[in-house]
Every structure is written in C-alpha cells, then in structure tokens.
Design a protein around this motif. Structure first.
Motif, mmCIF file in Angstrom:
data_model
loop_
_atom_site.group_PDB
_atom_site.id
_atom_site.type_symbol
_atom_site.label_atom_id
_atom_site.label_comp_id
_atom_site.label_asym_id
_atom_site.label_seq_id
_atom_site.Cartn_x
_atom_site.Cartn_y
_atom_site.Cartn_z
ATOM 1 N N LYS A 278 0.837 -1.202 0.000
ATOM 2 C CA LYS A 278 0.000 0.000 0.000
ATOM 3 C C LYS A 278 0.872 1.253 0.000
ATOM 4 C CE LYS A 278 -3.567 -0.057 2.666
ATOM 5 N NZ LYS A 278 -4.422 -0.044 3.896
ATOM 6 N N VAL A 279 0.476 2.234 -0.753
ATOM 7 C CA VAL A 279 1.173 3.518 -0.767
ATOM 8 C C VAL A 279 0.717 4.320 0.450
ATOM 9 C CG1 VAL A 279 1.535 5.683 -2.004
ATOM 10 C CG2 VAL A 279 1.414 3.532 -3.277
ATOM 11 N N LEU A 280 1.668 4.763 1.254
ATOM 12 C CA LEU A 280 1.352 5.470 2.491
ATOM 13 C C LEU A 280 1.440 6.987 2.358
ATOM 14 C CD1 LEU A 280 3.325 3.180 4.979
ATOM 15 C CD2 LEU A 280 0.915 3.018 4.304
ATOM 16 N N ALA A 281 2.006 7.462 1.282
ATOM 17 C CA ALA A 281 2.187 8.905 1.089
ATOM 18 C C ALA A 281 0.862 9.638 1.216
ATOM 19 C CB ALA A 281 2.813 9.186 -0.268
ATOM 20 N N GLY A 282 0.879 10.722 1.986
ATOM 21 C CA GLY A 282 -0.311 11.541 2.172
ATOM 22 C C GLY A 282 -1.169 11.124 3.346
ATOM 23 N N GLN A 283 -0.935 9.940 3.909
ATOM 24 C CA GLN A 283 -1.734 9.506 5.050
ATOM 25 C C GLN A 283 -1.322 10.262 6.316
ATOM 26 O OE1 GLN A 283 -2.212 5.344 5.805
ATOM 27 N NE2 GLN A 283 -2.771 4.855 3.692
ATOM 28 N N VAL A 284 -2.270 10.384 7.230
ATOM 29 C CA VAL A 284 -2.035 11.065 8.506
ATOM 30 C C VAL A 284 -1.802 10.020 9.590
ATOM 31 C CG1 VAL A 284 -3.055 12.525 10.297
ATOM 32 C CG2 VAL A 284 -3.394 13.083 7.866
ATOM 33 N N ALA A 285 -0.683 10.134 10.282
ATOM 34 C CA ALA A 285 -0.340 9.195 11.356
ATOM 35 C C ALA A 285 -0.197 9.937 12.667
ATOM 36 C CB ALA A 285 0.960 8.464 11.029
ATOM 37 N N ALA A 286 -0.735 9.363 13.735
ATOM 38 C CA ALA A 286 -0.602 9.908 15.081
ATOM 39 C C ALA A 286 0.068 8.859 15.954
ATOM 40 C CB ALA A 286 -1.970 10.287 15.651
ATOM 41 N N ILE A 287 1.083 9.267 16.719
ATOM 42 C CA ILE A 287 1.882 8.331 17.508
ATOM 43 C C ILE A 287 1.887 8.781 18.959
ATOM 44 C CG2 ILE A 287 4.140 7.244 17.774
ATOM 45 C CD1 ILE A 287 4.761 8.184 14.885
ATOM 46 N N THR A 288 1.477 7.907 19.865
ATOM 47 C CA THR A 288 1.564 8.232 21.286
ATOM 48 C C THR A 288 2.965 7.880 21.786
ATOM 49 O OG1 THR A 288 0.870 6.100 22.231
ATOM 50 C CG2 THR A 288 -0.873 7.593 21.470
ATOM 51 N N GLY A 289 3.448 8.639 22.764
ATOM 52 C CA GLY A 289 4.801 8.406 23.257
ATOM 53 C C GLY A 289 5.828 8.593 22.160
ATOM 54 N N GLY A 290 5.636 9.622 21.350
ATOM 55 C CA GLY A 290 6.461 9.795 20.157
ATOM 56 C C GLY A 290 7.700 10.633 20.331
ATOM 57 N N ALA A 291 7.989 11.101 21.531
ATOM 58 C CA ALA A 291 9.127 11.992 21.710
ATOM 59 C C ALA A 291 10.457 11.264 21.705
ATOM 60 C CB ALA A 291 8.982 12.776 23.021
ATOM 61 N N ARG A 292 10.445 9.990 22.080
ATOM 62 C CA ARG A 292 11.697 9.246 22.248
ATOM 63 C C ARG A 292 11.564 7.837 21.680
ATOM 64 N NH1 ARG A 292 10.607 11.861 27.095
ATOM 65 N NH2 ARG A 292 12.258 13.232 27.917
ATOM 66 N N GLY A 293 12.692 7.158 21.617
ATOM 67 C CA GLY A 293 12.738 5.725 21.379
ATOM 68 C C GLY A 293 12.027 5.253 20.130
ATOM 69 N N ILE A 294 11.231 4.200 20.290
ATOM 70 C CA ILE A 294 10.558 3.582 19.148
ATOM 71 C C ILE A 294 9.595 4.562 18.492
ATOM 72 C CG2 ILE A 294 8.879 1.809 18.511
ATOM 73 C CD1 ILE A 294 10.215 -0.012 20.606
ATOM 74 N N GLY A 295 8.847 5.339 19.289
ATOM 75 C CA GLY A 295 7.896 6.294 18.726
ATOM 76 C C GLY A 295 8.581 7.327 17.861
ATOM 77 N N ARG A 296 9.710 7.812 18.315
ATOM 78 C CA ARG A 296 10.489 8.788 17.548
ATOM 79 C C ARG A 296 10.970 8.182 16.237
ATOM 80 N NH1 ARG A 296 15.917 10.577 17.244
ATOM 81 N NH2 ARG A 296 16.142 12.852 17.199
ATOM 82 N N ALA A 297 11.474 6.943 16.294
ATOM 83 C CA ALA A 297 11.938 6.277 15.075
ATOM 84 C C ALA A 297 10.788 6.057 14.095
ATOM 85 C CB ALA A 297 12.594 4.949 15.431
ATOM 86 N N MET A 298 9.609 5.745 14.632
ATOM 87 C CA MET A 298 8.446 5.575 13.762
ATOM 88 C C MET A 298 8.088 6.883 13.062
ATOM 89 S SD MET A 298 5.804 3.139 15.814
ATOM 90 C CE MET A 298 6.117 1.394 16.096
ATOM 91 N N ALA A 299 8.143 7.985 13.808
ATOM 92 C CA ALA A 299 7.821 9.280 13.206
ATOM 93 C C ALA A 299 8.745 9.569 12.024
ATOM 94 C CB ALA A 299 7.918 10.383 14.256
ATOM 95 N N TYR A 300 10.031 9.341 12.213
ATOM 96 C CA TYR A 300 10.982 9.530 11.110
ATOM 97 C C TYR A 300 10.655 8.620 9.930
ATOM 98 C CZ TYR A 300 14.526 12.655 13.151
ATOM 99 O OH TYR A 300 15.205 13.754 13.648
ATOM 100 N N ALA A 301 10.378 7.340 10.221
ATOM 101 C CA ALA A 301 10.102 6.378 9.154
ATOM 102 C C ALA A 301 8.836 6.748 8.386
ATOM 103 C CB ALA A 301 9.974 4.971 9.740
ATOM 104 N N PHE A 302 7.819 7.210 9.090
ATOM 105 C CA PHE A 302 6.571 7.585 8.436
ATOM 106 C C PHE A 302 6.772 8.795 7.529
ATOM 107 C CE2 PHE A 302 3.712 5.761 12.079
ATOM 108 C CZ PHE A 302 4.145 4.479 11.759
#
Length: 303
Positions: A6-30
């Motif tokens: 699936k193409v993810l471009a343009g989708q809106v993602a919200a991440i809890t606990g996103g300031a550090r660690g896994i959440g932060r890495a997910m934000a970058y990846a998204f």
C-alpha cells in the motif's frame, strides 16, 4: 499474485509516546514514506523538539494516555491540524522492573494505566472514527514479553499479554462488524536499544535491535496489513516451535540460552535514570518506591 504494498504517502499518522525511542523512530520512518505525522507525549517539550528535528510539517501535542479525555483532545488536535487520522500508533509505555514480591502497588497501577488502559483508550477513541469511514489502521506496540512471561517483569509482562489479547479480540470484532477497511497490527519487539531497554540481558544469539528496525517493520505492516509483527521476525518461528514442546523441555532450553532472564538481574545503574523518569510518568499517582536491590549474597543464592 502477491498484493502490491500500500502507498502510504499523504496519510495522517498519530503516535503516542512519540518523543523518544521507538515512537520517535516511527515518526521519522513515516515521514520518509511521505506521511503527515503528529506525535503526542506527556513530555510536550521533548515532543516539540522531536517534531522540529523531524520537520516536514510534523506536529506535537501534549498527551497523557491514562486520561481518555486527553486522548480525545489529541485526536481532535491532530485531525484539525492534519486531517482525518489514517494510522494511530499506541506506542506509549513504561517498564519498571523488580521482583514481583518487591513491587509496590503504585508502580503496578502505573504500568497497567499506561501500558494497558492507554492502549484501550486509544482504540476506543480512534476506532469509531475509522469505522465510520471504513478506513484506517491501528498499531498497538506490545512486546515479546506479551508472549513469554519474564521473571523480574511480571506486571510489565501482564500488561503486554493483555495488549496482545485485546488486539486479537478487537481484530475479530472489526471483521464481524464488516469494517473490512480498518486494519489492526500488534508489534512485538524483543529487547530494543532504547532507554527503556537499557541494562537488560540479551539471550544467547539475540541480535542487536535498533528502534529503526521496529519502525521499518511497522511500515511494512502498514503496507501489507500484517497483524503479527515480530521484531526480529525469526523469533516468531522460535515461539511457534517452542509451543510444540513440553513445558519442562521449553524451560530447560530457555535456561540454557539465558532466555529466561532478560529482565532479571539487570544493570540497575544503567536503568536508574529511566526508572526514576518512569516513576513520574503518571500524573495521577505518587511515585512508587524504588525497586529493592538484592545484595550480592542474595543474588548468588537465587542463581
């Protein structure tokens, strides 16, 4: 023919606990996938710094996952700023370790409130929005401690078992409701090189796992709709194979590989700063007592 990712471009993602660690890495990846990202964290200043570092329109909001009203406000803020939420990641969690009999009740309540109720509230807030549109994907970050119970982290393991079980149940409910456009994944990493994973004991042969590895596996799950997301994936085969063995044999093999004590006899010095910060992570509770440290003699006796 295999489905195209699936193409993810343009989708809106919200991440809890996103300031550090896994959440932060997910934000970058998204963001690398072209997604628009919002991060929520109790430490809103850290969340804002992370959002600024990531750039690409990433936004940050204060979030207390133990308060359903706070999650409602977070979801409203995200949708006001970025549009309807396509992906919601229940990532916020803490891990405070001690022998079960030494654990104070405030610490246990804190882990249950953040690790379990935070996930349940997150799903209850965002899934009605997704079901109404018949579109969306919820990602619940659990742990392989949600498949194997580990000494030294009984309550933590219990919360992660509960997250896996709730994810299984809600996935079935979505199917029975006919919400075929709404997906759910549960991410189960082993020990990850983050502050939360500091000072733990890796089993024999366990590879180093970085937050980026978990983020990349999550991106793949969003692209393919995978439900069970093991990091590393090889551990899923180990889990399946071990289930065919008698318990006594499983436990003997686990002891031989030191896979029975990743949370036992940890490096308390390396974990001290994290444990103290985790003790302040639920505003509604007073900090619990520090875990009781065993003396060298007690450790030797129990080993």
């Amino acid at each position: 023919m295999a489905k195209q990712p699936k193409v993810l471009a343009g989708q809106v993602a919200a991440i809890t606990g996103g300031a550090r660690g896994i959440g932060r890495a997910m934000a970058y990846a998204f963001v690398r996938q072209g997604m628009r990202v919002a991060i929520g964290d109790l430490d809103v200043e850290a969340a804002r710094r992370t959002a600024e570092e990531i750039g690409s329109g990433t936004v940050a909001f204060e979030l207390n996952v133990t308060d359903r009203g706070s999650i409602e406000r977070f979801a409203d803020d995200v949708e006001r700023e970025l549009g309807p939420i396509d992906v919601f990641v229940n990532n916020a969690g803490i891990m405070q370790l001690s022998r079960f009999l030494d654990e104070d009740d405030a610490t246990a309540h804190r882990m249950v409130d953040i690790n379990l109720h935070g996930v349940l509230y997150g799903m209850k807030v965002v899934l009605p929005r997704m079901v109404a549109r018949n579109r969306g994907h919820v990602v619940n970050v659990a742990s392989q401690a949600g498949k194997f119970g580990f000494a030294g982290g009984a309550t933590y393991s219990a919360t992660k078992f509960a997250v896996v079980g709730a994810s299984e149940s809600v996935r079935q409910e979505l199917r029975l409701m006919g919400a075929d456009g709404v997906a759910l994944s549960v991410v189960m990493p082993a020990i990850v090189n983050t502050e939360l994973g500091g000072g733990l004991n890796k089993p024999v042969g366990q590879k180093d796992i970085q937050p980026e590895d978990v983020a990349d596996a999550t991106v793949e799950a969003l692209q393919t709709g995978r439900f069970d997301v093991w990091v590393p994936r090889d551990n899923q085969r180990i889990y399946a194979a071990s289930g065919l063995l008698p318990r006594r044999v499983r436990e003997t093999l686990s002891r031989a590989m030191k896979a029975d004590r990743p949370l036992w006899g940890v490096d308390e010095g390396r974990r001290r700063a994290y444990e103290l910060r985790a003790a302040q992570s639920e505003p509604g509770l007073e900090p619990g007592q520090e875990p009781v440290a065993l003396t060298a003699g007690e450790r030797a006796a129990e080993d």
